[in-house]
Scaffold this motif. Structure first.
Motif, PDB file in Angstrom:
ATOM      1  N   VAL A 126      24.123   5.027  23.626  1.00  0.00           N
ATOM      2  CA  VAL A 126      23.746   4.706  22.322  1.00  0.00           C
ATOM      3  C   VAL A 126      23.851   6.259  21.780  1.00  0.00           C
ATOM      4  O   VAL A 126      24.344   6.829  21.476  1.00  0.00           O
ATOM      5  N   TYR A 127      25.074   5.361  20.728  1.00  0.00           N
ATOM      6  CA  TYR A 127      25.233   6.504  19.414  1.00  0.00           C
ATOM      7  C   TYR A 127      24.009   6.514  18.089  1.00  0.00           C
ATOM      8  O   TYR A 127      24.607   4.385  17.427  1.00  0.00           O
ATOM      9  N   SER A 128      23.821   7.284  17.207  1.00  0.00           N
ATOM     10  CA  SER A 128      22.895   7.067  16.535  1.00  0.00           C
ATOM     11  C   SER A 128      22.810   8.544  15.433  1.00  0.00           C
ATOM     12  O   SER A 128      22.857   9.862  15.746  1.00  0.00           O
ATOM     13  N   SER A 129      22.535   8.213  14.504  1.00  0.00           N
ATOM     14  CA  SER A 129      22.654   9.489  13.137  1.00  0.00           C
ATOM     15  C   SER A 129      21.103   8.885  12.488  1.00  0.00           C
ATOM     16  O   SER A 129      20.593   7.714  13.201  1.00  0.00           O
ATOM     17  N   PRO A 130      20.900   9.606  12.023  1.00  0.00           N
ATOM     18  CA  PRO A 130      19.239   9.700  11.158  1.00  0.00           C
ATOM     19  C   PRO A 130      18.971   8.206  11.084  1.00  0.00           C
ATOM     20  O   PRO A 130      17.580   7.801  11.348  1.00  0.00           O
ATOM     21  N   THR A 131      20.197   7.265  10.391  1.00  0.00           N
ATOM     22  CA  THR A 131      19.131   5.816   9.632  1.00  0.00           C
ATOM     23  C   THR A 131      19.825   4.553  10.040  1.00  0.00           C
ATOM     24  O   THR A 131      20.123   3.355  10.085  1.00  0.00           O
ATOM     25  N   MET A 132      21.129   5.086  11.341  1.00  0.00           N
ATOM     26  CA  MET A 132      22.398   3.897  11.918  1.00  0.00           C
ATOM     27  C   MET A 132      22.346   3.742  13.614  1.00  0.00           C
ATOM     28  O   MET A 132      21.783   5.340  13.861  1.00  0.00           O
ATOM     29  N   GLY A 187      24.704 -14.687  38.402  1.00  0.00           N
ATOM     30  CA  GLY A 187      24.052 -16.102  37.583  1.00  0.00           C
ATOM     31  C   GLY A 187      24.436 -16.137  36.386  1.00  0.00           C
ATOM     32  O   GLY A 187      23.797 -17.383  35.638  1.00  0.00           O
ATOM     33  N   ALA A 188      25.098 -15.418  35.636  1.00  0.00           N
ATOM     34  CA  ALA A 188      25.006 -15.467  34.641  1.00  0.00           C
ATOM     35  C   ALA A 188      26.288 -16.606  33.694  1.00  0.00           C
ATOM     36  O   ALA A 188      27.104 -17.116  34.561  1.00  0.00           O
ATOM     37  N   ASP A 189      26.062 -16.993  32.503  1.00  0.00           N
ATOM     38  CA  ASP A 189      26.796 -18.160  31.915  1.00  0.00           C
ATOM     39  C   ASP A 189      28.341 -17.135  31.294  1.00  0.00           C
ATOM     40  O   ASP A 189      27.893 -17.016  30.265  1.00  0.00           O
ATOM     41  N   PRO A 190      29.172 -17.915  31.668  1.00  0.00           N
ATOM     42  CA  PRO A 190      30.159 -17.657  30.746  1.00  0.00           C
ATOM     43  C   PRO A 190      30.541 -17.849  29.525  1.00  0.00           C
ATOM     44  O   PRO A 190      31.632 -17.264  28.546  1.00  0.00           O
ATOM     45  N   ALA A 191      30.173 -19.519  29.309  1.00  0.00           N
ATOM     46  CA  ALA A 191      29.401 -19.537  28.405  1.00  0.00           C
ATOM     47  C   ALA A 191      29.103 -18.383  26.730  1.00  0.00           C
ATOM     48  O   ALA A 191      28.988 -18.989  25.773  1.00  0.00           O
ATOM     49  N   VAL A 192      28.089 -18.070  27.243  1.00  0.00           N
ATOM     50  CA  VAL A 192      27.051 -17.702  25.852  1.00  0.00           C
ATOM     51  C   VAL A 192      27.388 -15.430  26.786  1.00  0.00           C
ATOM     52  O   VAL A 192      26.757 -15.106  25.822  1.00  0.00           O
ATOM     53  N   ASP A 193      27.252 -15.115  27.659  1.00  0.00           N
ATOM     54  CA  ASP A 193      27.111 -13.970  28.413  1.00  0.00           C
ATOM     55  C   ASP A 193      28.309 -13.142  27.866  1.00  0.00           C
ATOM     56  O   ASP A 193      29.487 -14.087  28.481  1.00  0.00           O
ATOM     57  N   SER A 194      27.994 -12.034  28.334  1.00  0.00           N
ATOM     58  CA  SER A 194      29.099 -11.092  28.276  1.00  0.00           C
ATOM     59  C   SER A 194      28.882  -9.938  28.756  1.00  0.00           C
ATOM     60  O   SER A 194      27.683  -9.464  29.252  1.00  0.00           O
ATOM     61  N   PRO A 195      30.186  -8.917  29.624  1.00  0.00           N
ATOM     62  CA  PRO A 195      30.168  -8.063  30.405  1.00  0.00           C
ATOM     63  C   PRO A 195      29.707  -6.442  29.482  1.00  0.00           C
ATOM     64  O   PRO A 195      29.333  -5.251  29.739  1.00  0.00           O
ATOM     65  N   LEU A 196      29.560  -7.085  27.579  1.00  0.00           N
ATOM     66  CA  LEU A 196      29.252  -6.075  27.021  1.00  0.00           C
ATOM     67  C   LEU A 196      28.970  -6.294  26.003  1.00  0.00           C
ATOM     68  O   LEU A 196      29.601  -7.810  25.095  1.00  0.00           O
ATOM     69  N   VAL A 197      27.451  -5.753  25.517  1.00  0.00           N
ATOM     70  CA  VAL A 197      26.707  -6.714  24.134  1.00  0.00           C
ATOM     71  C   VAL A 197      26.965  -5.064  23.238  1.00  0.00           C
ATOM     72  O   VAL A 197      26.978  -4.129  23.786  1.00  0.00           O
ATOM     73  N   ILE A 198      27.049  -5.378  22.733  1.00  0.00           N
ATOM     74  CA  ILE A 198      27.212  -4.187  20.791  1.00  0.00           C
ATOM     75  C   ILE A 198      26.148  -4.426  20.202  1.00  0.00           C
ATOM     76  O   ILE A 198      26.316  -5.890  19.278  1.00  0.00           O
ATOM     77  N   THR A 199      25.411  -4.086  19.985  1.00  0.00           N
ATOM     78  CA  THR A 199      24.196  -3.624  18.915  1.00  0.00           C
ATOM     79  C   THR A 199      24.867  -3.134  17.776  1.00  0.00           C
ATOM     80  O   THR A 199      24.440  -1.886  17.612  1.00  0.00           O
ATOM     81  N   LEU A 200      24.760  -3.279  16.077  1.00  0.00           N
ATOM     82  CA  LEU A 200      24.907  -2.175  15.287  1.00  0.00           C
ATOM     83  C   LEU A 200      23.725  -2.332  14.437  1.00  0.00           C
ATOM     84  O   LEU A 200      23.675  -3.600  14.004  1.00  0.00           O
ATOM     85  N   ASP A 201      23.061  -1.328  13.822  1.00  0.00           N
ATOM     86  CA  ASP A 201      22.739  -1.022  12.991  1.00  0.00           C
ATOM     87  C   ASP A 201      23.554   0.013  12.003  1.00  0.00           C
ATOM     88  O   ASP A 201      23.530   1.180  11.748  1.00  0.00           O
ATOM     89  N   ASP A 202      23.958  -0.965  10.632  1.00  0.00           N
ATOM     90  CA  ASP A 202      24.909  -0.225   9.763  1.00  0.00           C
ATOM     91  C   ASP A 202      23.781  -0.276   8.526  1.00  0.00           C
ATOM     92  O   ASP A 202      24.913  -0.252   7.439  1.00  0.00           O
ATOM     93  N   THR A 203      22.592  -0.225   8.063  1.00  0.00           N
ATOM     94  CA  THR A 203      22.278  -0.527   7.109  1.00  0.00           C
ATOM     95  C   THR A 203      22.284   0.908   6.499  1.00  0.00           C
ATOM     96  O   THR A 203      21.406   1.471   7.244  1.00  0.00           O
ATOM     97  N   VAL A 204      22.248   0.383   4.870  1.00  0.00           N
ATOM     98  CA  VAL A 204      22.027   1.815   4.781  1.00  0.00           C
ATOM     99  C   VAL A 204      21.642   1.971   3.633  1.00  0.00           C
ATOM    100  O   VAL A 204      20.095   1.628   3.725  1.00  0.00           O
TER     101      VAL A 204
END
Length: 309
Positions: A248-254, A292-309
């Protein structure tokens, strides 16, 4: 006669921009650390024995033009909203994006205000993207994209779009990052997240230019250097199955969070140097689908972005 100071070609007199994924309009301006994307044309040469000492001008003919190169810049959360789809080939669902096939093309533009030329790179794809940061001075999170394109066009700089603004969100820095491996928070000296779209880049066929860049898979890696200090570090060298991790990389708000549900590796114990060195271990993990992952919906990498100014 040498150029004057005001006409010399310096880096600050250049500008760069990307389109959105699947679009052609240049709308996302960046502050490039390096811009190596360019066209390179090769000539074929008749190597037949002619009885002459030198080659003739008639022995050469234009053969192929390859357009490729690396572009790097510091990561700002508001920019990540447009460049993550370019890298991953997928779209955001809310604030979450998953790794997928690199299908949509995009465009890149470069304007040189000194020679008054605008270069446009058409039908681009990211062959490989590397996110990296370290605890060295000025350790900002950077992304380097190895880009392949079908063609390069040249025009007058007056065609450069107006109103392109740089992101105003602050860049992300290594000192404000966290690493969690196998449920334990670990310190890290450096980190890399590599997304290799494994494109086939030598697909010219009977054409001067390439027309597409098929992907034959996607390899994702997490690489980090960590102090080798306790039983948790020893446990990583005795793994028999996958583990989960998050950076996780974070700034004060993002923030940007890279989550890996399943990582595979068989790490070795570290090497030991001479005096005045710290014993650390570098781990290179490969992200895989969890059992047991479902290749149709699961992924080896999931990125969550908080870019709210």
């Amino acid at each position: 006669m040498p150029a004057t100071n005001c006409t010399a070609n310096t880096s600050r007199r250049h500008a760069f921009a990307f389109s959105n994924s699947g679009s052609t309009g240049l709308v996302n301006r960046i502050a490039a650390l390096n811009f190596g994307l360019k066209g390179q044309t090769n000539e074929a040469k008749d190597e037949g024995v002619s009885g002459l000492l030198h080659y003739r001008a008639e022995d050469f003919v234009v053969d192929k033009t390859r357009v490729s190169g690396s572009v790097s810049f510091n990561v700002r959360p508001t920019d990540a909203r447009w460049f993550l789809p370019i890298i991953l080939g997928t779209a955001f669902s809310g604030n979450v994006i998953k790794a997928g096939a690199a299908c949509p093309f995009f465009r890149v533009g470069h304007v040189d205000y000194v020679v008054q030329q605008m270069y446009t790179y058409i039908d681009c794809i990211v062959a490989k993207a590397t996110f990296s940061s370290s605890d060295a001075a000025g350790g900002l999170l950077q992304v380097a994209m190895d880009i392949e394109a079908t063609q390069e066009t040249k025009a007058a700089s007056t065609g450069w779009p107006t109103g392109l603004n740089l992101a105003t969100s602050q860049p992300l820095v290594h000192s404000s990052s966290t690493l969690t491996v196998n449920g334990q928070v670990r310190r890290m000296k450096d980190a890399q997240i590599v997304i290799d779209n494994m494109v086939l880049a030598d697909e010219f066929y009977n054409s001067r230019y390439r027309g597409d860049f098929p992907s034959d898979g996607q390899m994702i890696q997490l690489i980090h250097t960590t102090p080798f200090d306790d039983t948790n570090d020893v446990a990583l060298t005795n793994l028999t199955g996958p583990i989960a991790a998050e950076v996780v990389y974070s700034s004060p708000t993002m923030s940007i969070a890279f989550s890996f549900p399943a990582l595979k590796a068989i790490p070795a114990v570290p090497e030991v140097g001479g005096r005045n060195t710290r014993v650390t271990n570098q781990y290179t993990w490969e992200a895989v689908l969890a059992a047991g992952a479902d290749p149709a919906v699961d992924s080896p990498l999931v990125i969550t972005l908080d870019d709210t100014v």
